[in-house]
Design an enzyme around this catalytic site. Sequence first.
Site, PDB file in Angstrom:
ATOM      1  N   GLY A   1       1.784  -1.429  -2.852  1.00  0.00           N
ATOM      2  CA  GLY A   1       1.096  -1.028  -4.071  1.00  0.00           C
ATOM      3  C   GLY A   1       1.980  -0.449  -5.145  1.00  0.00           C
ATOM      4  O   GLY A   1       1.501  -0.173  -6.246  1.00  0.00           O
ATOM      5  N   TYR A   2       3.262  -0.242  -4.864  1.00  0.00           N
ATOM      6  CA  TYR A   2       4.145   0.336  -5.872  1.00  0.00           C
ATOM      7  C   TYR A   2       4.587  -0.744  -6.857  1.00  0.00           C
ATOM      8  O   TYR A   2       5.337  -1.661  -6.513  1.00  0.00           O
ATOM      9  CB  TYR A   2       5.376   0.973  -5.231  1.00  0.00           C
ATOM     10  CG  TYR A   2       5.111   2.168  -4.351  1.00  0.00           C
ATOM     11  CD1 TYR A   2       3.898   2.859  -4.398  1.00  0.00           C
ATOM     12  CD2 TYR A   2       6.078   2.621  -3.466  1.00  0.00           C
ATOM     13  CE1 TYR A   2       3.664   3.964  -3.592  1.00  0.00           C
ATOM     14  CE2 TYR A   2       5.851   3.731  -2.653  1.00  0.00           C
ATOM     15  CZ  TYR A   2       4.640   4.389  -2.715  1.00  0.00           C
ATOM     16  OH  TYR A   2       4.417   5.474  -1.910  1.00  0.00           O
TER      17      TYR A   2
END
Length: 344
Positions: free
Chosen positions: A60-61
Site C-alpha cells: 500500500g505504500y
Amino acid sequence: MKYTKLGKSDLTVSRICMGCMGFGDAKNGQHSWTLDEENSRRIIRRGLELGVNFFDTAIGYQGGTSEQYLGRALKDFAKRQDVVVATKFLPRTAAEIEAGVSGQEHIQRSVDTSLKNLGMDYVDLYIYHMWDYETPLYDIMDGLNRIVKAGKARYAGISNCFAYQLAKANALAEKEGFPKFVSVQSHYNLIFREEEREMAKLCAQDEIAMTPYSALAGGRLSRSPGETSKRLEEDDYARLKYDATAEQDAVIIRRVEELAKRRDVTMTEVSLAWLLTRTTSPVAGATKLHHVEAAAKAVELSLSPEETAYLEEAYVPHRLVGVMAQNTPEASGQPHVWFSGKSR
C-alpha cells in the site's frame, strides 16, 4: 551494527529496521514528501553500508512503488540471502468482498503482486497490515499457511492489532498447525507507550518480536520542540496521531533534547536507544542520509537507569489514535486513507 533473532524464527535481523514508507512515487500515494527512486536508492545503499539488513515496506505504500524501489535497489546493492525483506498486505477491498473473493484468494493475489513489485521469489516476513473484521480469522491464517508452504514467504507477522487479537490468532494457528505470527509491528515510541499495557507483556512471554513503527513519532523525537520540516508540516496522519497531545509530549521531547546535548549525540540516538531496550528492531524511516546514520549510531548508545527514568517519568496515558482508533468492529466501515489515499 548489532544483530538478533526475530522472535522464534531463524531470521537474523539488524537491530535497526529500515522503514520504506518514505520511498515511492508521490503521485501514487497520500504523501507529498516521499523520495524518488534515485534518492531512495542512496538511502538504501547507505543503510546496507552501515550494516542494516532488515527492510520493511508494504503493497500500500505509494501504490506499490515503495516495493519496486526497494526491490531494484537490493538487487543492485546486496545479495538476496544477506537481507531480510518484510512487506504487508491490506484487508480485502469492498469490491473483493462483493465479488466473493475469499481471504485466502486475497492473500495469494496480494503476495504475488508484492513479489512482482519486489522482483523476488519470496519475502522473509509477510505481515498482516491491519485487522480485517470482514474476513474470518481462519481464512487469514489459512491463507498465510498456504503461501508459506508454497515458499512465497518464510514467516508471518502482524501489525496494528490488539494483544487479544494476536493471542487469538496464534492460538488458532497452534490448533490448526498453521504458522504463528513471529513478530508484531505496532505504534510504540517514547511519547506513545500504550503497548506496554498488554502487548509488550504478551510478546515477552511468548517470544514474539516487537518491531514498532513510528519509532521517532514522525520526526518529533528527533527535533527540538517547535522545529519543523516538510514532513512535519505535510504528514496529516502523523498530525492526527500527535497534535492532540503535543503539549504533554513536548515535556518528554525537551528531556530528549537535554540528554542528547549532555551526551553529545543526536536526539534520534537517544530516542532509539531507549526503544532498543524494549523491542527487537524498531522500524526507523529515513528520507535523508543523516537519518539512517543516526539510527545506526543509536545501537551503540547505552542509557543509564537514571537517564531512562528521567525520560520516562513525565509520560501520561494517551488515547488510541490513528489506525488503531479505527481498528474496531464499530469503526471498521470507516475509510482508511493512510496507505494509498484511497479507501479500503
